[in-house]
Design an enzyme around this catalytic site. Structure first.
Site, short mmCIF file in Angstrom:
data_model
loop_
_atom_site.label_atom_id
_atom_site.label_comp_id
_atom_site.label_asym_id
_atom_site.label_seq_id
_atom_site.Cartn_x
_atom_site.Cartn_y
_atom_site.Cartn_z
CE1 TYR A 82 38.92 -26.72 74.00
CE2 TYR A 82 40.78 -26.72 75.51
CZ TYR A 82 39.63 -26.12 75.02
OH TYR A 82 39.20 -24.93 75.56
N GLY A 103 38.15 -19.27 80.89
CA GLY A 103 37.81 -20.37 80.01
C GLY A 103 38.36 -21.68 80.52
CB CYS A 104 39.53 -24.64 78.65
SG CYS A 104 40.53 -26.12 78.90
CG PHE A 105 40.18 -26.05 84.63
CD1 PHE A 105 40.27 -27.16 83.81
CD2 PHE A 105 39.32 -26.12 85.73
CE1 PHE A 105 39.54 -28.31 84.04
CE2 PHE A 105 38.59 -27.28 85.98
CZ PHE A 105 38.70 -28.38 85.14
CB CYS A 156 43.86 -23.22 77.89
SG CYS A 156 43.10 -24.38 76.72
#
Length: 212
Positions: free
Chosen positions: A188, A42-44, A46
Site C-alpha cells: 500500500y 484518507g489514509c493517514f 499517506c
C-alpha cells in the site's frame, strides 16, 4: 486500507505546474512560534508521509478526529461505526511555513478533495476529506481557499472538504506513527504513499526540508 488507491478526480489540478497560492493567508503574530493544523484526507499513513517532508513542519502525528476518545481505536474507526476520520496533527512554525501553504499541499498533492467519504478504493466516512480548524483564523483561511479553488475550477468537480471545528485529536496507536518511512516495502505504501511523496518533491521542492 486497501492496496490500491487512485485519485482520478484530482488529475487536472495535480498535473498543473502552478497550483494557486491562497489569496488570503495572513501572517501569524510575531509572538506565535508554533501552531497545529489537523487535516483528514484518507489514509493517514499517506498524508503523514507527505507533510513530514516540509520545511517548517516540526512534527506530524497520525490519529483520529471527529468523535469521542471512547472509540478512538484503529479497529473501531476502520469498522465504520464511528464518526472519526483518519487525520493528522501537523505541528509547524508559522514563520517558516504558513497555514495556507499547508492547505495548498493538502489540496494539490496529499489527497483528492472532490471525493466524498472515500479516497480511491478506500471507502467509508473515516476516509473523508476534512479540515478541523482550531480557531476562527484557520476557519477563515480554509473557507476562503476552498472558495478560491472552486471559483477557479481548479478541480473537475466541487471540493467536498468539510471545514469543521476541532473538538479533539486522539493519537493513533504507536505502530501507525511514521508508518510509511518505516515500511517502504509495504504494498500500500509503495502504491499510494510513495507516488504522493514523489509528486510533492517534484512540484514543491522549494519548501522541502534540506537533507543533511
Amino acid at each position: 486500507m486497501t492496496a490500491v488507491c487512485d485519485i482520478p478526480g484530482a488529475s487536472l489540478a495535480i498535473e498543473r505546474s502552478h497550483f494557486p497560492d491562497p489569496a488570503f493567508d495572513p501572517a501569524a503574530a510575531a509572538t506565535v512560534h508554533e501552531q497545529t493544523a489537523v487535516l483528514a484526507g484518507g489514509c493517514f499513513w499517506c498524508t503523514e508521509a507527505v507533510f513530514r517532508e516540509l520545511d517548517g513542519v516540526l512534527g506530524v502525528t497520525s490519529g483520529y478526529s471527529g468523535d469521542s476518545a471512547d472509540n478512538a481505536t484503529y479497529e473501531q474507526v476502520c469498522s465504520g461505526g464511528t464518526d472519526h476520520a483518519e487525520a493528522i496533527a501537523i505541528r509547524f512554525d508559522p514563520h517558516r511555513i504558513s497555514y495556507g501553504q499547508l492547505l495548498k499541499v493538502f489540496f494539490a498533492v496529499a489527497h483528492d478533495p472532490t471525493q466524498v467519504d472515500r479516497q480511491g478504493a478506500d471507502r467509508g466516512r473515516q476516509y473523508r476529506s476534512a479540515i478541523f480548524h482550531a480557531d476562527a483564523a484557520q476557519r477563515e483561511i480554509a473557507a476562503a481557499y476552498i472558495h478560491q479553488l472552486d471559483a477557479a475550477k481548479v478541480f473537475d468537480a466541487p471540493i467536498a472538504t468539510g471545514v469543521v471545528p476541532l473538538e479533539a485529536f486522539h493519537d493513533a496507536e504507536r505502530y501507525h506513527q511514521n508508518y510509511a518511512a518505516l515500511h517502504p516495502e509495504q504494498p500500500y505504501i509503495a502504491a499510494v504513499a510513495a507516488p504522493k511523496v514523489a509528486k510533492l518533491r517534484k512540484q514543491f521542492g522549494e519548501i522541502l526540508k534540506q537533507k543533511a
